[in-house]
Design an enzyme around this catalytic site. Sequence first.
Site, mmCIF file in Angstrom:
data_model
loop_
_atom_site.group_PDB
_atom_site.id
_atom_site.type_symbol
_atom_site.label_atom_id
_atom_site.label_comp_id
_atom_site.label_asym_id
_atom_site.label_seq_id
_atom_site.Cartn_x
_atom_site.Cartn_y
_atom_site.Cartn_z
ATOM 1 N N ARG A 92 -41.676 -33.915 -32.225
ATOM 2 C CA ARG A 92 -41.674 -35.288 -31.703
ATOM 3 C C ARG A 92 -41.798 -35.251 -30.196
ATOM 4 O O ARG A 92 -40.970 -34.644 -29.525
ATOM 5 C CB ARG A 92 -40.383 -36.008 -32.112
ATOM 6 C CG ARG A 92 -40.272 -37.410 -31.522
ATOM 7 C CD ARG A 92 -38.951 -38.082 -31.810
ATOM 8 N NE ARG A 92 -38.859 -39.367 -31.107
ATOM 9 C CZ ARG A 92 -37.833 -39.722 -30.346
ATOM 10 N NH1 ARG A 92 -36.789 -38.910 -30.208
ATOM 11 N NH2 ARG A 92 -37.845 -40.878 -29.716
ATOM 12 N N GLU A 181 -35.373 -46.001 -28.183
ATOM 13 C CA GLU A 181 -34.113 -46.555 -27.698
ATOM 14 C C GLU A 181 -34.268 -47.759 -26.751
ATOM 15 O O GLU A 181 -33.900 -47.697 -25.563
ATOM 16 C CB GLU A 181 -33.280 -45.467 -27.012
ATOM 17 C CG GLU A 181 -32.951 -44.323 -27.916
ATOM 18 C CD GLU A 181 -31.983 -43.350 -27.296
ATOM 19 O OE1 GLU A 181 -31.704 -43.414 -26.095
ATOM 20 O OE2 GLU A 181 -31.480 -42.488 -28.036
ATOM 21 N N GLU A 371 -33.264 -37.833 -33.080
ATOM 22 C CA GLU A 371 -32.564 -37.054 -32.058
ATOM 23 C C GLU A 371 -31.118 -36.809 -32.470
ATOM 24 O O GLU A 371 -30.444 -37.736 -32.908
ATOM 25 C CB GLU A 371 -32.526 -37.763 -30.696
ATOM 26 C CG GLU A 371 -33.786 -37.718 -29.902
ATOM 27 C CD GLU A 371 -33.663 -38.468 -28.595
ATOM 28 O OE1 GLU A 371 -32.562 -38.521 -28.018
ATOM 29 O OE2 GLU A 371 -34.668 -39.074 -28.166
HETATM 30 O O1 LIG Z 1 -28.956 -37.658 -23.418
HETATM 31 C C1 LIG Z 1 -29.696 -36.855 -24.280
HETATM 32 C C2 LIG Z 1 -30.878 -37.626 -24.827
HETATM 33 C C3 LIG Z 1 -31.940 -37.944 -23.773
HETATM 34 O O2 LIG Z 1 -32.358 -36.774 -23.118
HETATM 35 C C4 LIG Z 1 -33.121 -38.628 -24.496
HETATM 36 O O3 LIG Z 1 -34.235 -38.821 -23.651
HETATM 37 C C5 LIG Z 1 -32.701 -39.981 -25.033
HETATM 38 O O4 LIG Z 1 -33.578 -40.412 -26.059
HETATM 39 C C6 LIG Z 1 -31.281 -39.946 -25.525
HETATM 40 N N1 LIG Z 1 -30.615 -40.942 -26.075
HETATM 41 C C7 LIG Z 1 -29.352 -40.533 -26.270
HETATM 42 C C8 LIG Z 1 -28.287 -41.381 -26.864
HETATM 43 N N2 LIG Z 1 -28.212 -42.614 -26.180
HETATM 44 C C9 LIG Z 1 -27.609 -42.753 -24.939
HETATM 45 C C10 LIG Z 1 -26.553 -43.614 -24.821
HETATM 46 C C11 LIG Z 1 -25.952 -43.773 -23.589
HETATM 47 C C12 LIG Z 1 -26.420 -43.117 -22.483
HETATM 48 C C13 LIG Z 1 -27.506 -42.265 -22.613
HETATM 49 C C14 LIG Z 1 -28.104 -42.082 -23.854
HETATM 50 C C15 LIG Z 1 -29.227 -39.251 -25.853
HETATM 51 N N3 LIG Z 1 -30.447 -38.902 -25.406
#
Ligand SMILES: OC[C@@H]1[C@@H](O)[C@H](O)[C@@H](O)c2nc(CNc3ccccc3)cn21
Length: 466
Positions: A92, A181, A371
Site C-alpha cells: 500500500r 484518514e 495500517e
Molecule cells: O503515526 C503512524 C502512522 C502515520 O505514519 C501514517 O501516515 C498515518 O496514516 C497514521 N495514522 C495513525 C493513527 N492515527 C493518528 C491519530 C492521532 C495522531 C496521529 C495519527 C498512525 N499513523
Amino acid sequence: MQDIHNMSQLTSADLELARAFPEGFLWGAATASYQIEGGAFEDGRGSSIWDDFSATPGKVFQGENGNVAADHYHRLAEDTELMSSLGLGAYRFSIAWPRILPEGRGAINNAGLDFYDRLVDGLLAKGITPYVTLYHWDLPSPLQQEGGWVKRETAFAYADFAEVVAKRLGDRVTNWITLNEPWCSAYLGYGIGIHAPGVQDRQAALDAGHHLMLGHGLAVPRIRAHSAPNSQVGITLNLAHVYANDERPETQRDVALADAFSNRWFLDPILRGHYTEGFFEQLGLNAPPVQDGDLATISTPIDFLGVNNYTRLLVKGNTERIPLADQVSLVAPIPSACYTEMGWEVYPNGLRDLLLRLTKDYAVSKLYVTENGAAFKDAWNGNGHVSDPRRVDYLRTHIAGLAEAIQQGAPLRGYFVWSLMDNFEWAEGYSKRFGIVYIDYPTQKRVVKESGYWYAGLLKAFNQAH
Ligand SMILES: OC[C@@H]1[C@@H](O)[C@H](O)[C@@H](O)c2nc(CNc3ccccc3)cn21
C-alpha cells in the site's frame, strides 16, 4: 537480497497463527508518499502543505522535512526487491498529488505519472498487488492558498486528480483507497493545527471533514470509470475502540461522545448517509456547509473499508462538567500497561474489538487493516540486524486478534503493517521509527529488523499452509 525467510525465529504458536488465516488472506505493508519518497524538487513535483509546514519553524521535530526522507524516489528497484524478499502479497502506497498536478489542478506533470507507472510495473513483475491511496495528506500548496479543504472547490479538484491517476494506472491497479484518514486531515490539520496546514479552528475542521468526504464520494465513480471491472474502491479511516473505565453514568455519556468524535464523525456519513444525530451540538459548533445531495454523494457504495488502528481509547467520565465531544477526558497512563514511543497504549484486543464492532454496527462487506504497527526505540550498531522484540510482540498479539475477529465473523480480507520502512513521522520528524525495516538515513541503507524477519516468516508459513 538474500533469502531472509530462513532467518525468522517463529515459535510453534506463530506457525499455528499463520495457519489460522483463510486462504486468500492478503499480507502487506504500507507507506505514504511524503513520508518515504524524497525527491521533493525533482521532475516537476510541486510543493505540498507538508513541504510548507515542515519549512515553518517550530512545527516539525528539529525542523526536519521530507526533502530526502528514505529516498524511495531514487530506489524503486531496491525497495521493490526488498518487498519481494519479505514475501509481501501486497504493498500500500500513496500518490503525491503535487507530482501529478503541481498546481493542484490543470497541467499534468507526466514525469510524476511515469514514476508511479514504474512503481506499479515493478510490483506486478514481482507478484506484489498494488493498493493505491490517492490522498495521504500532501495537498498541493496552491489549493491551500485558496483555502484548502475548508473550500468546497477542493473536493472537486480532488476528484479531477483521482481521475487523472486512474486513467494512467487503472489498467493495472485494481485496489483504490480514496483518502487516508480524513479525521487526521480535518482535525489535526485544520482543528488543532499540529499537522499541515496548521490551522487552529474547530469549525474549520468540521467544514474540511465534510469536503474531504465529498471529495471521496465524487472520486469513487471517476475511479471506477477508468479501472478494470474487477476493481475495488474504498476509503481508509483511523478508528479506535472506546472502552469505559467504570460504570458511572458520566463515563457512559463520555464513551458515547468519544465514539462520536473519534469514529462516527466519518463512519456515519460514509456508511449510513447521515451525520450522527446531535454531533455538531456535542461539539458546540455549527453544521458544516452541507448542500442538497452531498450525503448521497458521500455515502456512495464502496467495496471495502480500510481500518487504521494502533491503540484503544479508555474513557473516564468527567463529573465536574459536561465536556464537548472533542474534550472527553481519557484515562491517564496505567502503570501496568505498555506504551509505544508515540505514547499509545499497547492493547491488542482493541483491534479485534474494533473490527467486531464495525461488523456488528455497519454494513461493511469487506474490511482491510490498512495500517497497524508501533514505534519503539530501534537502534542499529552498524552491522547485523536490528533487534526489536517489542515490535515482534506487538505484531504477534495484534495479528492473533485478527484471527479471532475473523473467527467471530469479521469480513477481514487483509492486513498491512505500518510501516514497510522507517520514515518521516509527520510532526515527529525522523525521531519515531515504525518500520519493519530500519533506515540508516546518513547512508540510506535498508536493514531488515527482527520484526521484518518475523513477518516474512509468518507470511512464508501462511503460504506453505495454503
Ligand atoms: O503515526 C503512524 C502512522 C502515520 O505514519 C501514517 O501516515 C498515518 O496514516 C497514521 N495514522 C495513525 C493513527 N492515527 C493518528 C491519530 C492521532 C495522531 C496521529 C495519527 C498512525 N499513523
